[in-house]
Scaffold this motif. Sequence first.
Motif, PDB file in Angstrom:
ATOM      1  N   GLY A  19      46.144  33.979  27.636  1.00 51.26           N
ATOM      2  CA  GLY A  19      45.639  33.690  28.978  1.00 51.26           C
ATOM      3  C   GLY A  19      44.818  34.845  29.527  1.00 51.26           C
ATOM      4  N   ILE A  20      45.305  36.057  29.303  1.00 50.17           N
ATOM      5  CA  ILE A  20      44.566  37.253  29.728  1.00 50.17           C
ATOM      6  C   ILE A  20      43.250  37.346  28.965  1.00 50.17           C
ATOM      7  CG2 ILE A  20      44.595  39.787  29.728  1.00 50.17           C
ATOM      8  CD1 ILE A  20      47.703  39.531  30.136  1.00 50.17           C
ATOM      9  N   TYR A  21      43.304  37.107  27.644  1.00 52.64           N
ATOM     10  CA  TYR A  21      42.097  37.168  26.812  1.00 52.64           C
ATOM     11  C   TYR A  21      41.048  36.181  27.319  1.00 52.64           C
ATOM     12  CZ  TYR A  21      39.076  36.739  22.700  1.00 52.64           C
ATOM     13  OH  TYR A  21      37.994  36.705  21.858  1.00 52.64           O
ATOM     14  N   PHE A  22      41.453  34.941  27.590  1.00 53.33           N
ATOM     15  CA  PHE A  22      40.527  33.928  28.101  1.00 53.33           C
ATOM     16  C   PHE A  22      39.890  34.389  29.414  1.00 53.33           C
ATOM     17  CE2 PHE A  22      40.339  30.337  31.192  1.00 53.33           C
ATOM     18  CZ  PHE A  22      39.164  29.768  30.742  1.00 53.33           C
ATOM     19  N   ARG A  23      40.740  34.810  30.342  1.00 57.56           N
ATOM     20  CA  ARG A  23      40.236  35.209  31.657  1.00 57.56           C
ATOM     21  C   ARG A  23      39.270  36.397  31.555  1.00 57.56           C
ATOM     22  NH1 ARG A  23      44.665  37.478  34.487  1.00 57.56           N
ATOM     23  NH2 ARG A  23      43.858  39.463  33.807  1.00 57.56           N
ATOM     24  N   GLU A  24      39.665  37.409  30.796  1.00 58.37           N
ATOM     25  CA  GLU A  24      38.839  38.615  30.729  1.00 58.37           C
ATOM     26  C   GLU A  24      37.540  38.400  29.948  1.00 58.37           C
ATOM     27  OE1 GLU A  24      39.328  41.308  32.594  1.00 58.37           O
ATOM     28  OE2 GLU A  24      41.051  40.213  33.408  1.00 58.37           O
ATOM     29  N   LEU A  25      37.604  37.647  28.843  1.00 59.82           N
ATOM     30  CA  LEU A  25      36.391  37.406  28.058  1.00 59.82           C
ATOM     31  C   LEU A  25      35.385  36.567  28.839  1.00 59.82           C
ATOM     32  CD1 LEU A  25      34.929  37.811  25.335  1.00 59.82           C
ATOM     33  CD2 LEU A  25      35.964  35.657  24.588  1.00 59.82           C
ATOM     34  N   MET A  36      37.600  26.152  23.928  1.00 60.91           N
ATOM     35  CA  MET A  36      38.960  26.026  23.392  1.00 60.91           C
ATOM     36  C   MET A  36      39.889  27.106  23.938  1.00 60.91           C
ATOM     37  SD  MET A  36      39.562  23.679  21.141  1.00 60.91           S
ATOM     38  CE  MET A  36      38.899  22.659  19.882  1.00 60.91           C
ATOM     39  N   LEU A  37      39.320  28.216  24.376  1.00 60.75           N
ATOM     40  CA  LEU A  37      40.155  29.304  24.897  1.00 60.75           C
ATOM     41  C   LEU A  37      40.928  28.883  26.135  1.00 60.75           C
ATOM     42  CD1 LEU A  37      37.918  32.488  24.541  1.00 60.75           C
ATOM     43  CD2 LEU A  37      39.779  31.717  23.068  1.00 60.75           C
ATOM     44  N   SER A  38      40.398  27.915  26.876  1.00 61.10           N
ATOM     45  CA  SER A  38      41.069  27.498  28.110  1.00 61.10           C
ATOM     46  C   SER A  38      42.386  26.778  27.841  1.00 61.10           C
ATOM     47  CB  SER A  38      40.142  26.615  28.947  1.00 61.10           C
ATOM     48  OG  SER A  38      39.878  25.398  28.273  1.00 61.10           O
ATOM     49  N   ILE A  39      42.578  26.235  26.643  1.00 62.20           N
ATOM     50  CA  ILE A  39      43.824  25.522  26.330  1.00 62.20           C
ATOM     51  C   ILE A  39      44.713  26.288  25.336  1.00 62.20           C
ATOM     52  CG2 ILE A  39      42.921  23.253  26.915  1.00 62.20           C
ATOM     53  CD1 ILE A  39      42.480  22.760  23.918  1.00 62.20           C
ATOM     54  N   GLY A  92      36.879  29.018  20.233  1.00 63.19           N
ATOM     55  CA  GLY A  92      36.684  29.283  21.653  1.00 63.19           C
ATOM     56  C   GLY A  92      35.908  30.562  21.915  1.00 63.19           C
ATOM     57  N   THR A  93      36.198  31.595  21.153  1.00 62.43           N
ATOM     58  CA  THR A  93      35.473  32.860  21.313  1.00 62.43           C
ATOM     59  C   THR A  93      34.005  32.672  20.965  1.00 62.43           C
ATOM     60  OG1 THR A  93      37.466  34.130  20.830  1.00 62.43           O
ATOM     61  CG2 THR A  93      35.362  35.275  20.574  1.00 62.43           C
ATOM     62  N   ARG A  94      33.732  31.933  19.893  1.00 58.87           N
ATOM     63  CA  ARG A  94      32.345  31.665  19.510  1.00 58.87           C
ATOM     64  C   ARG A  94      31.630  30.854  20.597  1.00 58.87           C
ATOM     65  NH1 ARG A  94      30.989  33.169  14.483  1.00 58.87           N
ATOM     66  NH2 ARG A  94      29.266  31.687  14.350  1.00 58.87           N
TER      67      ARG A  94
END
Length: 138
Positions: A19-25, A36-39, A92-94
């Motif tokens: 969750g932190i990774y999604f928000r910060e990225l 995909m990072l959101s889920i 998701g990162t891509r």
Amino acid sequence: MRKLYYAALAYMIAGLLSGIYFRELTKATGFHGETMLSILHTHLLILGMFFFLIVIALEKLYSLTNNRLFTLFFWTYNVGVIWTITLMAVHGTRDVLHLPSGPAISGMAGMGHIILSIALVLFFIILKDALFPKTINH
């Protein structure tokens, strides 16, 4: 029982960190859109932490770990979840970095889902054996 607890704990930590990774990225890149990072966070908490918390309760009631298939289920399930989650994170990162993912990532993610499906079938076999033990009729 201990390995079930530690599996739940590890997935809880991974879920919170994702969750932190999604928000910060997304904040760092100014990304606004579907990814995909959101889920990822929810998948880790449900498939990991909550699932194993439920298995702990079932273990307390039915001693699932006594089943000869339990170790196979446990490791197959974890491989399936980790494989699937890793590919979701890559995809998701891509997306956030505006890089194409291509069919290889989707295909590999599909393999993770197949592994997870096999593990869930094993789990339901173990659960059936615990709920409805075989009796010998003479």
